[in-house]
Design a protein around this motif. Structure first.
Motif, PDB file in Angstrom:
ATOM      1  N   ASP A   1      25.944  29.797  11.559  1.00 23.56           N
ATOM      2  CA  ASP A   1      27.354  29.431  11.445  1.00 23.56           C
ATOM      3  C   ASP A   1      27.847  29.706  10.018  1.00 23.56           C
ATOM      4  OD1 ASP A   1      26.673  27.216   9.813  1.00 23.56           O
ATOM      5  OD2 ASP A   1      26.401  25.926  11.560  1.00 23.56           O
ATOM      6  N   ASP A   2      29.103  29.324   9.748  1.00 21.31           N
ATOM      7  CA  ASP A   2      29.678  29.695   8.445  1.00 21.31           C
ATOM      8  C   ASP A   2      29.156  28.869   7.269  1.00 21.31           C
ATOM      9  OD1 ASP A   2      30.934  27.322   8.901  1.00 21.31           O
ATOM     10  OD2 ASP A   2      32.944  28.160   9.168  1.00 21.31           O
ATOM     11  N   SER A   3      28.250  27.932   7.525  1.00 22.74           N
ATOM     12  CA  SER A   3      27.648  27.195   6.398  1.00 22.74           C
ATOM     13  C   SER A   3      26.364  27.881   5.932  1.00 22.74           C
ATOM     14  CB  SER A   3      27.326  25.748   6.821  1.00 22.74           C
ATOM     15  OG  SER A   3      26.185  25.707   7.661  1.00 22.74           O
ATOM     16  N   GLN A   4      25.986  28.968   6.612  1.00 19.22           N
ATOM     17  CA  GLN A   4      24.703  29.630   6.326  1.00 19.22           C
ATOM     18  C   GLN A   4      24.919  31.040   5.783  1.00 19.22           C
ATOM     19  OE1 GLN A   4      23.493  28.517  10.545  1.00 19.22           O
ATOM     20  NE2 GLN A   4      21.522  28.321   9.514  1.00 19.22           N
ATOM     21  N   THR A   5      23.947  31.510   5.002  1.00 16.89           N
ATOM     22  CA  THR A   5      24.064  32.884   4.518  1.00 16.89           C
ATOM     23  C   THR A   5      23.420  33.851   5.517  1.00 16.89           C
ATOM     24  OG1 THR A   5      23.496  34.468   2.801  1.00 16.89           O
ATOM     25  CG2 THR A   5      22.002  32.614   3.029  1.00 16.89           C
ATOM     26  N   LYS A   6      24.154  34.903   5.830  1.00 16.58           N
ATOM     27  CA  LYS A   6      23.653  35.877   6.803  1.00 16.58           C
ATOM     28  C   LYS A   6      22.944  37.053   6.122  1.00 16.58           C
ATOM     29  CE  LYS A   6      26.921  34.208  10.105  1.00 16.58           C
ATOM     30  NZ  LYS A   6      28.068  34.320  10.941  1.00 16.58           N
ATOM     31  N   GLU A   7      22.765  36.932   4.818  1.00 12.88           N
ATOM     32  CA  GLU A   7      22.046  37.990   4.079  1.00 12.88           C
ATOM     33  C   GLU A   7      20.560  37.650   4.070  1.00 12.88           C
ATOM     34  OE1 GLU A   7      23.613  39.395   0.207  1.00 12.88           O
ATOM     35  OE2 GLU A   7      25.239  38.003   0.662  1.00 12.88           O
TER      36      GLU A   7
ATOM     37  N   GLU B   1      14.740  29.557   0.994  1.00 11.21           N
ATOM     38  CA  GLU B   1      15.751  29.257  -0.027  1.00 11.21           C
ATOM     39  C   GLU B   1      16.697  28.172   0.487  1.00 11.21           C
ATOM     40  OE1 GLU B   1      16.103  30.245  -3.043  1.00 11.21           O
ATOM     41  OE2 GLU B   1      15.248  32.244  -3.291  1.00 11.21           O
ATOM     42  N   LEU B   2      17.415  27.566  -0.448  1.00 12.08           N
ATOM     43  CA  LEU B   2      18.462  26.609  -0.089  1.00 12.08           C
ATOM     44  C   LEU B   2      19.823  27.297  -0.193  1.00 12.08           C
ATOM     45  CD1 LEU B   2      17.281  23.383  -1.977  1.00 12.08           C
ATOM     46  CD2 LEU B   2      16.592  24.240   0.279  1.00 12.08           C
ATOM     47  N   HIS B   3      20.724  26.889   0.692  1.00 14.54           N
ATOM     48  CA  HIS B   3      22.100  27.405   0.654  1.00 14.54           C
ATOM     49  C   HIS B   3      23.007  26.260   1.090  1.00 14.54           C
ATOM     50  CE1 HIS B   3      25.156  30.569   0.768  1.00 14.54           C
ATOM     51  NE2 HIS B   3      25.593  30.022   1.889  1.00 14.54           N
ATOM     52  N   ASN B   4      24.028  25.994   0.347  1.00 17.95           N
ATOM     53  CA  ASN B   4      24.896  24.839   0.627  1.00 17.95           C
ATOM     54  C   ASN B   4      24.095  23.534   0.713  1.00 17.95           C
ATOM     55  OD1 ASN B   4      27.452  25.972   0.661  1.00 17.95           O
ATOM     56  ND2 ASN B   4      27.224  26.672   2.783  1.00 17.95           N
TER      57      ASN B   4
ATOM     58  N   LYS C   1      25.188  23.661  10.372  1.00 19.99           N
ATOM     59  CA  LYS C   1      25.973  22.506   9.901  1.00 19.99           C
ATOM     60  C   LYS C   1      25.878  21.295  10.815  1.00 19.99           C
ATOM     61  CE  LYS C   1      30.314  24.702  11.310  1.00 19.99           C
ATOM     62  NZ  LYS C   1      31.529  25.329  10.777  1.00 19.99           N
ATOM     63  N   GLN C   2      25.341  21.499  12.008  1.00 25.43           N
ATOM     64  CA  GLN C   2      25.157  20.355  12.907  1.00 25.43           C
ATOM     65  C   GLN C   2      23.806  19.668  12.723  1.00 25.43           C
ATOM     66  OE1 GLN C   2      26.089  22.711  16.518  1.00 25.43           O
ATOM     67  NE2 GLN C   2      27.359  20.941  17.025  1.00 25.43           N
ATOM     68  N   GLY C   3      22.952  20.283  11.876  1.00 23.21           N
ATOM     69  CA  GLY C   3      21.628  19.697  11.636  1.00 23.21           C
ATOM     70  C   GLY C   3      20.542  20.306  12.504  1.00 23.21           C
ATOM     71  N   PHE C   4      20.851  21.472  13.131  1.00 20.88           N
ATOM     72  CA  PHE C   4      19.840  22.128  13.966  1.00 20.88           C
ATOM     73  C   PHE C   4      19.210  23.309  13.215  1.00 20.88           C
ATOM     74  CE2 PHE C   4      22.649  20.235  17.230  1.00 20.88           C
ATOM     75  CZ  PHE C   4      21.708  19.433  17.858  1.00 20.88           C
ATOM     76  N   CYS C   5      17.928  23.546  13.501  1.00 24.02           N
ATOM     77  CA  CYS C   5      17.224  24.685  12.901  1.00 24.02           C
ATOM     78  C   CYS C   5      17.545  25.937  13.707  1.00 24.02           C
ATOM     79  CB  CYS C   5      15.717  24.419  12.916  1.00 24.02           C
ATOM     80  SG  CYS C   5      14.776  25.853  12.368  1.00 24.02           S
ATOM     81  N   THR C   6      18.066  26.955  13.045  1.00 26.28           N
ATOM     82  CA  THR C   6      18.437  28.187  13.743  1.00 26.28           C
ATOM     83  C   THR C   6      17.212  28.877  14.345  1.00 26.28           C
ATOM     84  OG1 THR C   6      20.175  28.406  12.099  1.00 26.28           O
ATOM     85  CG2 THR C   6      19.801  30.312  13.498  1.00 26.28           C
TER      86      THR C   6
END
Ligand code: SF4
Ligand code: SF4
Length: 202
Positions: free
Chosen positions: A63-69, A92-95, A103-108
């Protein structure tokens, strides 16, 4: 440390603290927001490669809280004998959270597996599957250090169960069905001994 434990199952020493250590009945990311993932995790090289192999699928589920790179997902590799391949990659950490936590607390990594009907932990690093358990110096024990940082599952008022009760699937994943039966018997013996010990000292 591990040598002080008497029971070995599937090559792991068993720290009996897992039978009595208090914990929540079940994880609920709607309450905790997956805060155990705020610090990232170390993965084995093989786990890292498995994740990178499916990077396009992971990106689609982010989602938009995560880095897609994908180049920003892992730290540089480090030699580490605690890992099967001898090499570990930290996420790494992001946001303020692991790059794979949405952002909902689920692991992608778990989400992509479930979305495709695959085994839910197929891409998830072992240490993430196991927490609040950890393999330390050859023993299955409790990750006290990390647990102390939690605001939900480490609060006595929420700890209505034990780590053992809450983490049976995780233990079975690690030990197999036969290993789990052995663990169950060991737990029963241990709890009887503990009760007897308590009665003597009462
Ligand atoms: S271990 Fe604790 S912080 Fe992590 S998902 Fe379970 S309840 Fe939430
Ligand atoms: S890989 Fe998944 S389970 Fe592990 S810390 Fe990151 S978000 Fe949490």
């Amino acid at each position: 440390m591990a040598k002080k434990f008497e029971k070995i199952i599937n090559g792991y020493y068993i720290d009996p603290i897992i039978f009595t250590h208090k914990f929540v009945k079940a994880c609920d990311v709607c309450i905790c927001s997956g805060e155990c993932c705020y610090y990232g995790v170390y993965t084995d090289k093989k786990e890292y490669e498995k994740i990178i192999d499916i990077k396009e699928r992971i990106v689609r589920s982010m989602d938009d809280s995560q880095t897609k790179e994908a180049a920003k997902w892992f730290e540089a590799p480090e030699e580490d004998d605690d890992f099967e391949s001898g090499v570990a990659y930290g996420t790494e950490l992001h946001n303020g959270k692991c790059v794979f936590l949405d952002k909902q607390g689920f692991c992608t990594l778990q989400k992509v597996a479930v979305e495709s009907g695959e085994f839910k932990w197929k891409y998830k690093p072992l240490y993430c599957i196991l927490f609040p358990l950890i393999i330390w110096d050859g023993a299955i024990t409790v990750d006290d250090e990390h647990l102390e940082r939690m605001h939900y599952c480490n609060k006595p008022v929420n700890q209505v169960s034990t780590i053992y009760e809450c983490c049976k699937s995780e233990l079975e994943f690690l030990l197999g069905a036969e290993g789990m039966k052995e663990l169950d018997s060991y737990r029963n013996e241990y709890l009887v001994q503990l009760k007897l010990g308590k009665q003597k000292s009462a």
